[in-house]
Design a protein around this motif. Structure first.
Motif, PDB file in Angstrom:
ATOM      1  N   ARG A  28      -3.846 -40.602  52.371  1.00  0.00           N
ATOM      2  CA  ARG A  28      -3.534 -41.984  52.771  1.00  0.00           C
ATOM      3  C   ARG A  28      -2.047 -42.271  52.646  1.00  0.00           C
ATOM      4  N   HIS A  29      -1.471 -41.926  51.490  1.00  0.00           N
ATOM      5  CA  HIS A  29      -0.051 -42.191  51.270  1.00  0.00           C
ATOM      6  C   HIS A  29       0.802 -41.444  52.296  1.00  0.00           C
ATOM      7  N   GLY A  30       0.402 -40.218  52.599  1.00  0.00           N
ATOM      8  CA  GLY A  30       1.151 -39.427  53.574  1.00  0.00           C
ATOM      9  C   GLY A  30       1.216 -40.096  54.923  1.00  0.00           C
ATOM     10  N   LEU A  31       0.101 -40.628  55.378  1.00  0.00           N
ATOM     11  CA  LEU A  31       0.067 -41.294  56.680  1.00  0.00           C
ATOM     12  C   LEU A  31       0.887 -42.578  56.688  1.00  0.00           C
ATOM     13  N   LEU A  32       0.755 -43.366  55.630  1.00  0.00           N
ATOM     14  CA  LEU A  32       1.438 -44.657  55.601  1.00  0.00           C
ATOM     15  C   LEU A  32       2.939 -44.492  55.358  1.00  0.00           C
ATOM     16  N   LEU A  33       3.315 -43.545  54.497  1.00  0.00           N
ATOM     17  CA  LEU A  33       4.736 -43.356  54.200  1.00  0.00           C
ATOM     18  C   LEU A  33       5.468 -42.693  55.346  1.00  0.00           C
ATOM     19  N   THR A  34       4.765 -41.843  56.107  1.00  0.00           N
ATOM     20  CA  THR A  34       5.388 -41.202  57.263  1.00  0.00           C
ATOM     21  C   THR A  34       5.851 -42.232  58.272  1.00  0.00           C
ATOM     22  N   ALA A  35       5.016 -43.233  58.485  1.00  0.00           N
ATOM     23  CA  ALA A  35       5.369 -44.288  59.430  1.00  0.00           C
ATOM     24  C   ALA A  35       6.483 -45.175  58.896  1.00  0.00           C
ATOM     25  N   ALA A  36       6.602 -45.223  57.545  1.00  0.00           N
ATOM     26  CA  ALA A  36       7.597 -46.094  56.942  1.00  0.00           C
ATOM     27  C   ALA A  36       8.984 -45.463  56.935  1.00  0.00           C
TER      28      ALA A  36
ATOM     29  N   GLY B 122     -10.782 -37.629  44.725  1.00  0.00           N
ATOM     30  CA  GLY B 122     -10.234 -38.968  44.932  1.00  0.00           C
ATOM     31  C   GLY B 122      -8.731 -38.949  45.124  1.00  0.00           C
ATOM     32  N   GLN B 123      -8.034 -38.105  44.342  1.00  0.00           N
ATOM     33  CA  GLN B 123      -6.582 -38.001  44.467  1.00  0.00           C
ATOM     34  C   GLN B 123      -6.181 -37.403  45.806  1.00  0.00           C
ATOM     35  N   MET B 124      -6.963 -36.448  46.292  1.00  0.00           N
ATOM     36  CA  MET B 124      -6.685 -35.844  47.597  1.00  0.00           C
ATOM     37  C   MET B 124      -6.776 -36.886  48.708  1.00  0.00           C
ATOM     38  N   ILE B 125      -7.758 -37.764  48.607  1.00  0.00           N
ATOM     39  CA  ILE B 125      -7.903 -38.824  49.608  1.00  0.00           C
ATOM     40  C   ILE B 125      -6.706 -39.770  49.551  1.00  0.00           C
ATOM     41  N   LEU B 126      -6.251 -40.103  48.331  1.00  0.00           N
ATOM     42  CA  LEU B 126      -5.107 -41.002  48.193  1.00  0.00           C
ATOM     43  C   LEU B 126      -3.818 -40.358  48.699  1.00  0.00           C
ATOM     44  N   VAL B 127      -3.655 -39.060  48.445  1.00  0.00           N
ATOM     45  CA  VAL B 127      -2.470 -38.355  48.944  1.00  0.00           C
ATOM     46  C   VAL B 127      -2.454 -38.362  50.465  1.00  0.00           C
TER      47      VAL B 127
ATOM     48  N   VAL C 193      -4.690 -51.004  59.205  1.00  0.00           N
ATOM     49  CA  VAL C 193      -6.124 -51.282  59.085  1.00  0.00           C
ATOM     50  C   VAL C 193      -6.938 -50.010  59.279  1.00  0.00           C
ATOM     51  N   SER C 194      -6.537 -49.184  60.244  1.00  0.00           N
ATOM     52  CA  SER C 194      -7.274 -47.945  60.516  1.00  0.00           C
ATOM     53  C   SER C 194      -7.225 -46.998  59.328  1.00  0.00           C
ATOM     54  N   VAL C 195      -6.021 -46.781  58.790  1.00  0.00           N
ATOM     55  CA  VAL C 195      -5.856 -45.857  57.664  1.00  0.00           C
ATOM     56  C   VAL C 195      -6.599 -46.370  56.435  1.00  0.00           C
TER      57      VAL C 195
END
Length: 198
Positions: free
Chosen positions: A189-197, A182-187, A75-77
Motif C-alpha cells: 500500500r505504501h509503495g503505491l501511494l508514495l510512488t504517486a507522491a 499484514g506488514q507485506m500488505i502495508l508495504v 480510494v482504490s488503493v
C-alpha cells in the motif's frame, strides 16, 4: 447463507469480542463454528469501515498523501488494502489449520479473529485521537503504539490457544506469519501511494 447481521446480532458478536479482548474465554463461546458464522464474521469489516477511515485520516502525513494522489487512486488503493487485510489471513490460515489437524475449529478461530478486530481498532483509534489532541512526547506515543501492537499479538495468541486448542509455543509461528503478512500488505500500500507522491 446470510451475510448481513441484525443490530442485536451484531451487538452480541461485538460483546463477545469485547470479552475476548479482556482475555475472557467466555467471549469466544459467543462465536459460531459454522461456515455461515465465518461468513457473517466479515460483517465486522463493514461495521468498522467508518472507524477505519477515521483512523486513516488521523495518521500523521496522510493529508500529504491525499494531496499527491487522485481521489480515485487513493480510494482504490485503500479499498483493496482494506479487503486484503480482511481476507488474506483467513485464506492462508485454512491450510495451516488443516495441517495442524484443527480443521474442525477453523470456523470458530476465524470468527474470533475477525470480531476481535473491533476492540483492537477502537484501541488504535483511541491512541490516534490522544496523539492528535495531546502534545505528548514522541517517546510516549511510540511506546503506546508498540504496547498496542504487542497486545494485539498476545490477543491473537489467546484466540489461537482457545479456539484451535494448541499450546502457546505452537501459536507463535502463526502469530508471526500473520504479522508478516499484514506488514507485506502495508508495504504494498505504501509503495503505491508514495510512488504517486514523488
Amino acid at each position: 447463507m446470510r451475510f448481513r447481521l441484525t443490530i442485536p446480532e451484531t451487538y452480541l458478536q461485538l460483546y463477545g469480542a469485547w470479552r475476548t479482548f479482556w482475555l475472557d474465554k467466555r467471549g469466544i463461546m459467543l462465536f459460531g463454528n459454522t461456515p455461515e458464522a465465518l461468513l457473517q464474521s466479515f460483517w465486522c469489516g463493514v461495521v468498522l469501515l467508518p472507524a477505519y477511515v477515521l483512523l486513516l485520516a488521523l495518521q500523521p502525513g496522510y493529508s500529504a498523501l491525499m494531496d499527491h494522489n487522485s481521489t480515485g487512486r487513493l480510494v482504490s488503493v485503500e479499498t483493496i488494502t482494506y479487503v486484503m487485510g480482511w481476507v488474506a489471513w483467513p485464506v492462508v490460515a485454512q491450510p495451516i489449520t488443516a495441517f495442524l489437524e484443527r480443521r474442525d475449529q477453523y470456523f470458530n478461530y476465524i470468527c474470533a479473529y475477525n470480531w476481535v478486530s473491533a476492540p483492537m481498532l477502537a484501541l488504535f483509534l483511541l491512541l490516534s485521537v490522544i496523539e492528535t489532541l495531546l502534545p505528548l512526547p514522541e517517546i510516549v506515543t511510540i511506546g503506546l503504539t508498540i504496547g498496542a501492537i504487542f497486545w494485539r499479538l498476545f490477543l491473537h495468541s489467546f484466540v489461537i490457544r482457545n479456539t484451535l486448542q494448541i499450546t502457546g509455543m505452537a501459536s507463535i509461528p502463526l502469530i508471526i506469519f500473520d504479522f508478516i503478512l499484514g506488514q507485506m500488505i502495508l508495504v504494498w500500500r505504501h509503495g503505491l501511494l508514495l510512488t504517486a507522491a514523488m
